[in-house]
Write a protein that holds these residues in place. Sequence first.
Motif, short mmCIF file in Angstrom:
data_model
loop_
_atom_site.label_atom_id
_atom_site.label_comp_id
_atom_site.label_asym_id
_atom_site.label_seq_id
_atom_site.Cartn_x
_atom_site.Cartn_y
_atom_site.Cartn_z
N VAL A 54 0.89 -1.28 0.15
CA VAL A 54 0.00 -0.05 0.04
C VAL A 54 0.81 1.10 -0.18
CG1 VAL A 54 -1.82 1.43 1.20
CG2 VAL A 54 -1.96 -1.05 0.91
N SER A 55 1.84 1.42 0.79
CA SER A 55 2.88 2.35 0.70
C SER A 55 3.38 2.56 -0.69
CB SER A 55 4.16 2.10 1.70
OG SER A 55 3.55 2.02 3.09
N GLY A 56 3.44 1.55 -1.20
CA GLY A 56 4.09 1.81 -2.94
C GLY A 56 2.88 2.28 -3.85
N ILE A 57 1.71 1.90 -3.59
CA ILE A 57 0.64 2.07 -4.56
C ILE A 57 -0.03 3.52 -4.19
CG2 ILE A 57 0.44 -0.07 -5.40
CD1 ILE A 57 -2.07 -0.29 -3.66
N VAL A 58 0.15 3.98 -2.84
CA VAL A 58 -0.62 5.14 -2.49
C VAL A 58 -0.68 6.37 -3.11
CG1 VAL A 58 0.66 5.63 -0.49
CG2 VAL A 58 -1.57 6.31 -0.44
N SER A 59 0.47 6.60 -3.99
CA SER A 59 0.52 8.01 -4.48
C SER A 59 -0.16 7.89 -5.90
CB SER A 59 2.07 8.20 -4.84
OG SER A 59 2.91 8.42 -3.85
N ARG A 60 -0.55 6.48 -6.30
CA ARG A 60 -1.33 6.47 -7.67
C ARG A 60 -2.52 7.11 -7.25
NH1 ARG A 60 0.41 0.62 -9.04
NH2 ARG A 60 -1.34 0.63 -10.49
N LEU A 61 -3.11 6.94 -6.11
CA LEU A 61 -4.43 7.71 -5.83
C LEU A 61 -4.13 9.10 -5.55
CD1 LEU A 61 -7.32 6.38 -4.46
CD2 LEU A 61 -6.43 8.04 -3.03
N SER A 62 -3.29 9.32 -4.34
CA SER A 62 -3.04 10.71 -3.88
C SER A 62 -2.68 11.95 -4.79
CB SER A 62 -2.47 10.64 -2.69
OG SER A 62 -0.86 10.28 -2.88
N THR A 63 -2.39 11.39 -5.82
CA THR A 63 -1.90 12.38 -6.91
C THR A 63 -2.79 12.54 -8.18
OG1 THR A 63 -0.73 10.78 -8.22
CG2 THR A 63 0.78 12.10 -6.87
N VAL A 64 -4.02 12.00 -7.69
CA VAL A 64 -5.30 12.26 -8.66
C VAL A 64 -5.90 13.45 -8.06
CG1 VAL A 64 -7.37 11.28 -9.84
CG2 VAL A 64 -5.25 9.90 -9.61
N VAL A 65 -6.10 14.64 -8.61
CA VAL A 65 -6.55 15.88 -8.12
C VAL A 65 -7.96 15.55 -7.86
CG1 VAL A 65 -7.06 18.22 -8.24
CG2 VAL A 65 -4.70 17.30 -8.61
N PRO A 66 -8.87 15.17 -8.77
CA PRO A 66 -10.20 15.00 -8.34
C PRO A 66 -10.63 13.82 -7.25
CG PRO A 66 -10.03 14.96 -10.73
CD PRO A 66 -8.53 14.89 -10.11
N ALA A 67 -9.83 13.13 -7.15
CA ALA A 67 -10.02 12.25 -6.17
C ALA A 67 -9.53 12.64 -4.70
CB ALA A 67 -9.06 10.65 -6.01
N ARG A 68 -8.67 13.52 -4.79
CA ARG A 68 -8.10 14.32 -3.41
C ARG A 68 -9.28 15.33 -3.16
NH1 ARG A 68 -2.78 14.25 -2.22
NH2 ARG A 68 -3.35 15.86 -0.45
N ARG A 69 -9.99 15.74 -4.00
CA ARG A 69 -11.18 16.82 -3.51
C ARG A 69 -12.29 15.95 -2.71
NH1 ARG A 69 -11.50 18.89 -9.14
NH2 ARG A 69 -9.58 20.34 -9.10
N VAL A 70 -12.39 14.77 -3.08
CA VAL A 70 -13.29 14.02 -2.36
C VAL A 70 -13.04 13.80 -0.99
CG1 VAL A 70 -14.76 11.88 -2.39
CG2 VAL A 70 -14.11 12.88 -4.68
N LEU A 71 -11.64 13.53 -1.02
CA LEU A 71 -11.21 13.20 0.46
C LEU A 71 -11.09 14.49 1.37
CD1 LEU A 71 -8.58 10.32 -0.17
CD2 LEU A 71 -10.81 9.96 1.06
N VAL A 72 -10.59 15.38 0.55
CA VAL A 72 -10.56 16.82 1.46
C VAL A 72 -11.92 17.21 2.06
CG1 VAL A 72 -10.30 19.14 1.06
CG2 VAL A 72 -8.61 17.58 0.27
N ALA A 73 -13.17 16.90 1.03
CA ALA A 73 -14.39 17.16 1.52
C ALA A 73 -14.68 16.40 2.89
CB ALA A 73 -15.38 17.13 0.52
N ARG A 74 -14.46 15.20 2.73
CA ARG A 74 -14.65 14.25 3.67
C ARG A 74 -13.98 15.00 5.02
NH1 ARG A 74 -15.98 8.13 1.50
NH2 ARG A 74 -16.41 7.78 3.70
N GLN A 75 -12.61 15.07 4.76
CA GLN A 75 -11.75 15.54 6.28
C GLN A 75 -12.37 16.71 6.62
OE1 GLN A 75 -8.10 15.51 3.85
NE2 GLN A 75 -8.05 13.29 3.66
N ARG A 76 -12.78 17.85 5.67
CA ARG A 76 -13.40 18.91 6.13
C ARG A 76 -14.66 18.83 7.18
NH1 ARG A 76 -12.45 22.50 0.84
NH2 ARG A 76 -10.44 23.32 1.16
N ALA A 77 -15.56 17.99 6.66
CA ALA A 77 -16.62 17.52 7.30
C ALA A 77 -16.36 17.02 8.76
CB ALA A 77 -17.52 16.43 6.41
N ILE A 78 -15.28 16.16 8.76
CA ILE A 78 -14.83 15.58 10.06
C ILE A 78 -14.37 16.61 10.91
CG2 ILE A 78 -13.00 13.86 11.36
CD1 ILE A 78 -13.54 12.04 8.80
N VAL A 79 -13.65 17.47 10.49
CA VAL A 79 -13.06 18.43 11.33
C VAL A 79 -14.01 19.52 11.81
CG1 VAL A 79 -11.55 20.73 11.45
CG2 VAL A 79 -10.72 18.75 10.07
#
Length: 218
Positions: free
Chosen positions: A91-116
């Motif tokens: 997972v450490s080796g593949i995670v950047s393939r997801l975390s460098t996809v900007v539209p996927a980040r937007r979705v996670l950022v929205a979930r993170q903001r809601a938690i905050v």
Amino acid sequence: MTVIAIDGPSGSGKSTVAKAVAARLGLAYLDTGAMYRAAALWADQAGLLDQPEALPKLVQQMPLEISLDPADPTVRLAGRDVTGPIRTSRVSGIVSRLSTVVPARRVLVARQRAIVAANRRPGIVVEGRDITTVVAPEADVRLLITASEAARLRRRALDQRGQAGAEAIAATRDEVLRRDRDDSAVAQFLEPPPGVTVIDSSDLSVDQTVAAVLELVR
Ligand code: DC
């Protein structure tokens, strides 16, 4: 009411420190890296890691439960405990393939903001790469925890391989340096933005780093 935002590269010690600070202050704790790791595992299991256009929807629908207890930061996907599986070198080796996809980040950022937003009382410590800049730029305390390359490699080698000899360091090298290089293309965390305090942990123990953070919070 306290939001403490902590960014930093891998091996900077930020997770250990963030967890300890949350426990000391009785605050919630959110490890956003664990969310990226869970999302990468979810996408990998679905066989969709190579299809960036499919990732935002997949991440949106991901049945993720993340505990905010600093003493027990369990992560579940569809009810299954993946706290261990998200830390494997696969997972450490593949995670950047997801975390460098900007539209996927937007979705996670929205979930993170809601938690905050839901945990402003009594407060939350949030750690990652873009917390001080994107997820919680309005945080009460904004920190960048850094460490020299040598210190970061030594810590990761000890964490993952239980030793920090030349061989273990070499094996850790790609994982730490390549990942930080890939990640820094989408999140700026190697230099402090305005208003963000830098703590260099290279020559500090965990306790000393925690003490430095608590001092700043006070
Ligand atoms: O902190 P970590 O090593 O568990 O993070 C896992 C990955 O997720 C790492 O490659 C960087 C990425 N990440 C990110 O892009 N933004 C964040 N806020 C947190 C992590």
